[in-house]
Design a protein around this motif. Structure first.
Motif: not given
Length: 545
Positions: A192-212
């Motif tokens: 099952t696919v799970y998506g939305g802002p919850m995931y791009y906020l957590s995963k995307g900002l982690k990529e940019r060095g802002f995991a917290g």
């Protein structure tokens, strides 16, 4: 099926008994409890900042500046990517998408809806058209019917212009958030696919060095999205459906709102608790049909008032820049237009990215361009049609305000003062009266459409809220059941409360989503540019070959 029905009726049996024993005032008691909550959220979310002689809600400034920035940065995608969006939806580029073809029977197993479909192709769950239809079903509805009436009543015809502007620049925001939704989605162990802002906020900002920061914003969005699913995606829908049903049946006072809410909750509960996919599948077919009838009726009224089209658009454009007395000036009309449009199309709120994330594609930007059609359909087309119908209704010869005074709100921010007897009505009633004035008896068809719109929107938003709930509390059955019960309770609360309380709470909850979502978009928009380049490159390679 029987055990699910029994569970639902058992759940609401004490409430039904309470409604029968209460002789009067039940709706008032619920509203007295709910109103302070609505007021509190409205004051918090719509905190204003001084700009010259005006106090403007900060969230409106954030929406406008963000959407304008994305529109300029991506070179006006609402115009330059429109043809690409149409071609993508109709399957012209399916060959480069990977996975099954759009019409593959495997994608329609047992009439599945997005929260139950498995990921057979490992690249997504639904076609571009299915993802768009699901997201549109969550936005096209009572915001277009009741919300537009409220906007015009408060801001005059000029509010229509700013709603259209908001829709056009909102297309860019939707493009950005839905591209990111696909790029950073998760796939569960069961496919099952799970998506939305919850995931791009957590995963995307982690990529940019802002995991917290990403984790905090993701959790905040999930909490607010749950609240928005209870408000604009639920309570507002049940409230306006109840108003229309009561009006059609001539029901007043007592506990009728509460009782109608119980019935609506049972019907929605059959789908979201019982998981009866066939009912949802049939509903998804009926709602576009009813939307078609609504649009057709609006076109009939526009044609019937052909001689007043010039006058109506004159009022819209003149009112946008030279508001009538008592409307709070230019900025006041702009704020009303943008606020109602944002509530209607949800661009910047990020909610639709949850539905679009389930699309079956290898190119996230392909769904981004498809998603930009959503505000166009919702706001630019349908909201404008509703606005014209209401403006025509208020024109009588040379009198431009024959039925109600623009800007003359009643004792709340959601009612309209009628000229004839000084009484006030809600937004959905005004739209119903406008249609009935040209097509007698259409209010009965409109009632059916409103109930179906409300039902479809509640189903879609229950999915948005449930996905957010899963993000916070895990994917267990117990957690799911707790959320669904709370969701059904808010159907009853919305039906019993006043429109004033419901619209304040709904506005505040949906607009609150803008804060964490837009912060994430400002950090991650360069990723969208990369994905767009990849998609365009793939299309060009296909055309060369």
């Amino acid at each position: 099926m029987k055990k699910y029905l029994l569970s639902i009726f058992t759940l609401f049996l004490p409430l039904i008994t309470f409604a029968q024993e209460a002789e009067k005032g039940l709706d008032e008691r619920i509203n007295d409890w709910f109103m302070p909550i609505a007021d509190g959220w409205e004051h918090l979310v719509l905190t204003t900042v001084p700009l010259g002689s005006y106090n403007i809600p900060f969230v409106v400034i954030l929406l406008v500046l963000g959407a304008t920035f994305f529109t300029v940065y991506f070179k006006f995608p609402s115009f330059t990517k429109f043809a690409l969006a149409i071609n993508t939806v109709r399957g012209k580029y399916d060959e480069i998408e990977g996975g099954h073809a759009a019409g593959d029977p495997e994608m329609a197993i047992d009439g599945d809806i997005p929260d139950t479909i498995r990921d057979e192709s490992k690249e997504g769950e639904v076609s571009h058209f299915q993802a768009l239809a699901t997201a549109v079903s969550g936005t096209v509805g009572l915001g277009n019917i009741a919300g537009v009436a409220v906007a015009i009543a408060l801001g005059g015809p000029g509010a229509t212009f700013w709603m259209i502007v908001c829709g056009l620049i909102g297309m860019s925001t939707k493009f950005v958030e839905c591209t990111l939704g696909v790029k950073y989605r998760d796939v569960g162990e069961d496919g099952t696919v799970y998506g939305g802002p919850m995931y791009y906020l957590s995963k995307g900002l982690k990529e940019r060095g802002f995991a917290g920061i990403g984790k905090v914003l993701a959790a905040l969005f999930a909490i607010l999205c749950i609240g928005a699913s209870f408000g604009g995606g639920n309570a507002f829908q049940s409230n306006q459906a109840t108003v229309q049903i009561s009006s059609m049946l001539g029901l007043e006072g007592g506990s009728m709102g509460f009782v109608i809410g119980i019935i609506l909750a049972v019907l929605v509960g059959i789908v979201i608790i019982g998981g009866i996919k066939r009912i949802a599948s049939i509903t998804e077919k009926i709602v576009p049909f009813m939307a078609g009838i609504y649009v057709l009726a609006a076109i009939v009224i526009i044609i019937a008032n052909f001689s007043d089209i010039g006058t109506a658009f004159g009022l819209i454009f003149n009112g946008a820049f030279t508001p009538m007395a008592g409307l709070g000036g230019l900025v006041g009309v702009l704020i009303v237009g943008f606020q109602r449009a944002a509530f209607s199309n949800e661009a910047g709120a990020g909610s639709a990215a949850i539905a679009h994330s389930a699309v079956k594609t290898n190119y996230p930007a392909s769904e981004g361009v498809v998603a930009l059609l959503e505000p166009f359909i919702d706001t630019v087309v349908i909201c404008t049609m509703t606005a014209l119908v209401i403006i025509f209704f208020n024109i009588d010869g040379g009198n431009m305000q024959s039925v109600f005074q623009y800007g003359a709100a009643g004792d709340s921010a959601s009612s309209v003062l009628l000229n004839a007897d000084g009484s006030s009505i809600g937004g959905v009633d005004l739209t119903s009266m406008a249609f009935d004035s040209v097509i007698p008896g259409f209010s009965y068809i409109l009632t059916i459409a409103i109930v179906l719109f409300a039902f479809s929107t509640m189903i879609s938003w229950s999915y948005y809220g449930l996905q957010s709930w899963k993000y916070l509390f895990g994917k267990g059955k117990t957690a799911d059941t707790v959320y669904k019960v709370l969701f059904l309770i808010f159907i009853v609360i919305g039906a019993a409360a006043t429109l004033d309380a419901v619209i304040k709470f709904s506005d505040a909850m949906i607009l609150a989503l803008v804060f964490p979502n837009m912060i994430g978009l400002f950090f991650l928009f360069p990723k969208v540019r990369e994905e767009m380049a990849n998609y365009v490159s793939a299309i060009r390679e296909k055309m060369i070959n």
